[in-house]
Scaffold this motif. Structure first.
Motif, PDB file in Angstrom:
ATOM      1  N   UNK A 397       0.828  -1.208   0.000  1.00 18.18           N
ATOM      2  CA  UNK A 397       0.000   0.000   0.000  1.00 18.18           C
ATOM      3  C   UNK A 397       0.860   1.254   0.000  1.00 18.18           C
ATOM      4  N   UNK A 398       1.962   1.234   0.724  1.00 21.31           N
ATOM      5  CA  UNK A 398       2.853   2.400   0.777  1.00 21.31           C
ATOM      6  C   UNK A 398       3.645   2.560  -0.518  1.00 21.31           C
ATOM      7  N   UNK A 399       4.146   1.449  -1.054  1.00 21.19           N
ATOM      8  CA  UNK A 399       5.040   1.524  -2.209  1.00 21.19           C
ATOM      9  C   UNK A 399       4.286   1.598  -3.534  1.00 21.19           C
ATOM     10  N   UNK A 400       3.086   1.010  -3.593  1.00 26.90           N
ATOM     11  CA  UNK A 400       2.341   0.920  -4.856  1.00 26.90           C
ATOM     12  C   UNK A 400       0.866   1.265  -4.623  1.00 26.90           C
ATOM     13  N   UNK A 401       0.564   2.509  -4.334  1.00 26.87           N
ATOM     14  CA  UNK A 401      -0.819   2.866  -3.987  1.00 26.87           C
ATOM     15  C   UNK A 401      -1.827   2.599  -5.102  1.00 26.87           C
ATOM     16  N   UNK A 402      -1.376   2.496  -6.341  1.00 19.65           N
ATOM     17  CA  UNK A 402      -2.304   2.254  -7.447  1.00 19.65           C
ATOM     18  C   UNK A 402      -2.524   0.774  -7.731  1.00 19.65           C
ATOM     19  N   UNK A 403      -1.764  -0.094  -7.093  1.00 23.21           N
ATOM     20  CA  UNK A 403      -1.972  -1.523  -7.301  1.00 23.21           C
ATOM     21  C   UNK A 403      -3.218  -1.985  -6.555  1.00 23.21           C
ATOM     22  N   UNK A 404      -3.808  -3.048  -7.044  1.00 23.20           N
ATOM     23  CA  UNK A 404      -4.988  -3.642  -6.413  1.00 23.20           C
ATOM     24  C   UNK A 404      -4.539  -4.890  -5.674  1.00 23.20           C
ATOM     25  N   UNK A 405      -4.592  -4.860  -4.338  1.00 26.02           N
ATOM     26  CA  UNK A 405      -4.098  -5.964  -3.513  1.00 26.02           C
ATOM     27  C   UNK A 405      -5.280  -6.604  -2.783  1.00 26.02           C
ATOM     28  N   UNK A 406      -5.763  -7.754  -3.252  1.00 27.16           N
ATOM     29  CA  UNK A 406      -6.886  -8.401  -2.562  1.00 27.16           C
ATOM     30  C   UNK A 406      -6.520  -8.799  -1.138  1.00 27.16           C
ATOM     31  N   UNK A 407      -7.479  -8.701  -0.252  1.00 23.24           N
ATOM     32  CA  UNK A 407      -7.300  -9.140   1.132  1.00 23.24           C
ATOM     33  C   UNK A 407      -7.837 -10.560   1.245  1.00 23.24           C
ATOM     34  N   UNK A 408      -6.951 -11.528   1.206  1.00 17.08           N
ATOM     35  CA  UNK A 408      -7.366 -12.927   1.262  1.00 17.08           C
ATOM     36  C   UNK A 408      -7.510 -13.356   2.716  1.00 17.08           C
ATOM     37  N   UNK A 409      -8.337 -14.372   2.949  1.00 19.87           N
ATOM     38  CA  UNK A 409      -8.576 -14.819   4.326  1.00 19.87           C
ATOM     39  C   UNK A 409      -7.901 -16.141   4.647  1.00 19.87           C
ATOM     40  N   UNK A 410      -6.956 -16.525   3.816  1.00 22.53           N
ATOM     41  CA  UNK A 410      -6.201 -17.739   4.075  1.00 22.53           C
ATOM     42  C   UNK A 410      -5.255 -18.016   2.930  1.00 22.53           C
ATOM     43  N   UNK A 411      -4.539 -19.124   3.035  1.00 24.20           N
ATOM     44  CA  UNK A 411      -3.559 -19.444   2.005  1.00 24.20           C
ATOM     45  C   UNK A 411      -2.241 -18.751   2.269  1.00 24.20           C
ATOM     46  N   UNK A 412      -1.433 -18.623   1.208  1.00 25.84           N
ATOM     47  CA  UNK A 412      -0.082 -18.092   1.387  1.00 25.84           C
ATOM     48  C   UNK A 412       0.293 -17.049   0.340  1.00 25.84           C
ATOM     49  N   UNK A 413      -0.652 -16.684  -0.556  1.00 26.06           N
ATOM     50  CA  UNK A 413      -0.319 -15.734  -1.619  1.00 26.06           C
ATOM     51  C   UNK A 413      -1.469 -14.759  -1.832  1.00 26.06           C
ATOM     52  N   UNK A 414      -1.143 -13.658  -2.501  1.00 21.67           N
ATOM     53  CA  UNK A 414      -2.159 -12.725  -2.971  1.00 21.67           C
ATOM     54  C   UNK A 414      -1.902 -12.445  -4.450  1.00 21.67           C
ATOM     55  N   UNK A 415      -2.987 -12.221  -5.190  1.00 19.16           N
ATOM     56  CA  UNK A 415      -2.950 -12.074  -6.648  1.00 19.16           C
ATOM     57  C   UNK A 415      -3.155 -10.598  -6.954  1.00 19.16           C
ATOM     58  N   UNK A 416      -2.070  -9.899  -7.163  1.00 23.98           N
ATOM     59  CA  UNK A 416      -2.068  -8.441  -7.235  1.00 23.98           C
ATOM     60  C   UNK A 416      -2.416  -7.966  -8.640  1.00 23.98           C
ATOM     61  N   UNK A 417      -3.287  -6.975  -8.731  1.00 23.94           N
ATOM     62  CA  UNK A 417      -3.591  -6.333 -10.001  1.00 23.94           C
ATOM     63  C   UNK A 417      -2.689  -5.134 -10.216  1.00 23.94           C
ATOM     64  N   UNK A 418      -1.939  -5.136 -11.319  1.00 21.04           N
ATOM     65  CA  UNK A 418      -0.962  -4.083 -11.584  1.00 21.04           C
ATOM     66  C   UNK A 418      -1.558  -2.879 -12.298  1.00 21.04           C
ATOM     67  N   UNK A 419      -2.715  -3.036 -12.920  1.00 18.54           N
ATOM     68  CA  UNK A 419      -3.326  -1.925 -13.637  1.00 18.54           C
ATOM     69  C   UNK A 419      -2.859  -1.758 -15.059  1.00 18.54           C
ATOM     70  N   UNK A 420      -1.900  -2.571 -15.496  1.00 15.44           N
ATOM     71  CA  UNK A 420      -1.381  -2.500 -16.863  1.00 15.44           C
ATOM     72  C   UNK A 420      -0.756  -3.851 -17.200  1.00 15.44           C
ATOM     73  N   UNK A 421      -0.705  -4.224 -18.470  1.00  8.54           N
ATOM     74  CA  UNK A 421      -0.161  -5.532 -18.860  1.00  8.54           C
ATOM     75  C   UNK A 421       1.369  -5.533 -18.898  1.00  8.54           C
ATOM     76  N   UNK A 422       1.982  -5.466 -17.722  1.00 12.07           N
ATOM     77  CA  UNK A 422       3.442  -5.324 -17.643  1.00 12.07           C
ATOM     78  C   UNK A 422       4.082  -6.348 -16.722  1.00 12.07           C
ATOM     79  N   UNK A 423       3.399  -7.421 -16.404  1.00  9.18           N
ATOM     80  CA  UNK A 423       3.921  -8.360 -15.415  1.00  9.18           C
ATOM     81  C   UNK A 423       5.255  -8.966 -15.844  1.00  9.18           C
TER      82      UNK A 423
END
Length: 494
Positions: A397-423
């Motif tokens: 949130x501090x480093x990438x305020x425009x990224x979309x970071x889902x709040x997952x309720x378990x597991x070990x990973x999060x699937x971040x949305x970058x906002x552009x096709x640059x992965x």
């Protein structure tokens, strides 16, 4: 000899938007380099002929020749006159993964560090070894004690199970590969989620399957939104995901797959869990078509604060269960299992012996003892993951305020949305900063998911801090190069 050949058209699809501000041959070489290191171009794959690729990409043959030469110089391509150019990994046999250099942070593996009391349990388990030494030590199905312990664990979770329904394997990946060989014939269809765990669809493909994809909605997104990562957070009731459920049941009815690989709990990489209604409807559709559902439960018990608890998938209908201790105990403890009906267990035994002769005994003795303490293990992991999730979310949130970071309720990973096709571009830039990450397309096929990035939150705090700092430097380096507009490539498909 190369195991497969990649056409110019297929490579064009994998490349996506690869052109940057520098020279064309270097940009092309860098993108192919990432595809090889990331596993999207498997080792031993024959690359397209230079002339064919030049025509497909609209480049001069000189440019493609220079790119291939660059790859050869870095040990990523071996060219033999008359045989073409074949993908390689530098400095080691082609069938082995390249170990990262010591100065790299490897953030591509979603696995926590070893359980702190693992050495003590391992030493204690050696006391059980004399009781095994009278036998040959080749154990293709599992020791009676471990099979009973795994069966008891399923029963305690609400799925009555007998030891005869259990086969012990060399990890969950081995279990998936065995099931693929037992269930899939060349040309058969197999259903997978998109995105999904890449080594699972690789195992199905290796068995000859034609893959049928069904999109999976991220953990906290609205499935009716055409771009769920452009909205504020939506805490969507899983029972409202009617479109996704209908798509999956329709795919089962229309494509008639012999097998379906699903992760019903904390799906990797999206983090979403299936509701009870979804589980029942999917299993009903599979049963009507004769489709064998393979449920990967390697992460299923890593609940942090999910509001609803679920039984194992096979409690809602017919399903084959796959599990392991790789995500709860340690990835180096190569013990997994399959829960299935006895006829399938016998079938699995018949296909196993050409590949291996059994699971190591000492590891089985250790895991037998560990299963007695599984509740304690899960309590520890739950607290570690809760802390890691909060830390990663705060740093992002501090480093990438425009990224979309889902709040997952378990597991070990999060699937971040970058906002552009640059992965993929970001993954390349991150390597230059000493960080290895898995680009979004690693979790799909045919170049999809360039708008997404999977990030783990199961690492120690100092590793996560250093990884996000390196990721921020990589992101800033991308900002100095114009980001291409979305040109209709496979990007926002979940």
């Amino acid at each position: 000899m190369a195991e497969s050949t990649l056409s110019a058209r297929a490579l064009d699809t994998l490349l996506g938007e690869w052109r940057g501000a520098g020279s064309a041959y270097q940009a092309l070489a860098e993108r192919v380099r990432l595809l090889i290191l990331d596993g999207r171009i498997p080792v031993d794959t024959r690359l397209p002929a230079e002339r064919d690729l030049a025509e497909r990409l609209g480049l001069s043959r000189t440019t493609v020749t220079a790119a291939y030469r660059e790859l050869r110089e870095h040990g990523l391509v071996l060219s033999v006159r008359g045989s073409g150019s074949v993908a390689r990994l530098p400095g080691i046999p082609a069938t082995l993964p390249a170990p990262p250099d010591a100065e790299y942070i490897d953030f591509s593996k979603a696995a926590p560090p070893a359980l702190p009391w693992l050495p003590d349990v391992a030493r204690a388990a050696l006391d059980d070894l004399p009781g095994q030494l009278a036998d040959s030590g080749f154990d293709p199905i599992g020791t009676p004690a471990l099979r009973a312990a795994i069966a008891d664990r399923y029963t305690a979770r609400g799925l009555p199970t007998t030891p005869e329904q259990i086969m012990v394997t060399i990890g969950a990946q081995h279990a998936i590969a065995l099931l693929s060989r037992a269930l899939v014939g060349r040309g058969d269809r197999a259903l997978i989620e998109a995105p999904t765990y890449p080594h699972a669809y690789e195992a199905l493909r290796a068995a000859g399957a034609r893959l049928v994809q069904v999109s999976v909605t991220p953990a906290d997104a609205d499935p009716h939104d055409t771009d769920p990562f452009d909205t504020d957070r939506l805490d969507t009731d899983p029972d409202d995901l009617d479109d996704e459920v209908e798509a999956m049941t329709r795919a089962i009815r229309h494509s008639n797959p012999v097998a379906a690989y699903l992760m019903p709990d904390f799906q990797n990489p999206t983090g979403r869990s299936m509701s009870v209604g979804t589980r029942e409807r999917v299993l009903d559709a599979a049963a009507r078509q004769g489709t064998v559902v393979i449920a990967d439960e390697t992460i299923a018990e890593l609940d942090i604060d999910r509001a609803t608890s679920y039984l194992p998938l096979a409690a809602y209908g017919d399903a084959v269960m796959v599990g392991s201790v790789g995500k709860t105990v340690w990835g180096g403890m190569r013990v997994g299992w399959i829960r299935a009906d006895r006829p399938l267990i016998r079938r699995l035994l018949s296909v196993r012996s050409p590949g291996d002769l059994g699971t190591p005994i000492i590891e089985q003795l250790i895991v037998t003892r560990l299963l007695e303490r599984m509740d304690d293990i899960l309590d520890l992991r739950r607290e570690q993951l809760r802390t890691g999730r909060a830390r990663l979310e705060g740093l992002l949130a501090d480093a990438f305020p425009d990224w979309r970071v889902p709040h997952v309720d378990g597991g070990i990973v999060t699937w971040v949305g970058l906002g552009a096709p640059v992965s993929s571009q970001l993954a390349l830039a991150a390597r230059a900063q000493g960080l290895i990450i898995a680009a979004g397309p690693r979790f799909g096929i045919d170049g999809a998911f360039e708008r997404f990035l999977r990030l783990p939150f199961c690492y120690p705090a100092e590793t996560t801090d250093a990884a996000v700092q390196a990721l921020a430097r990589a992101w800033r380096s991308l900002s100095r190069t114009p980001v291409p507009e979305d040109q209709g490539l496979l990007t926002s498909v979940v």
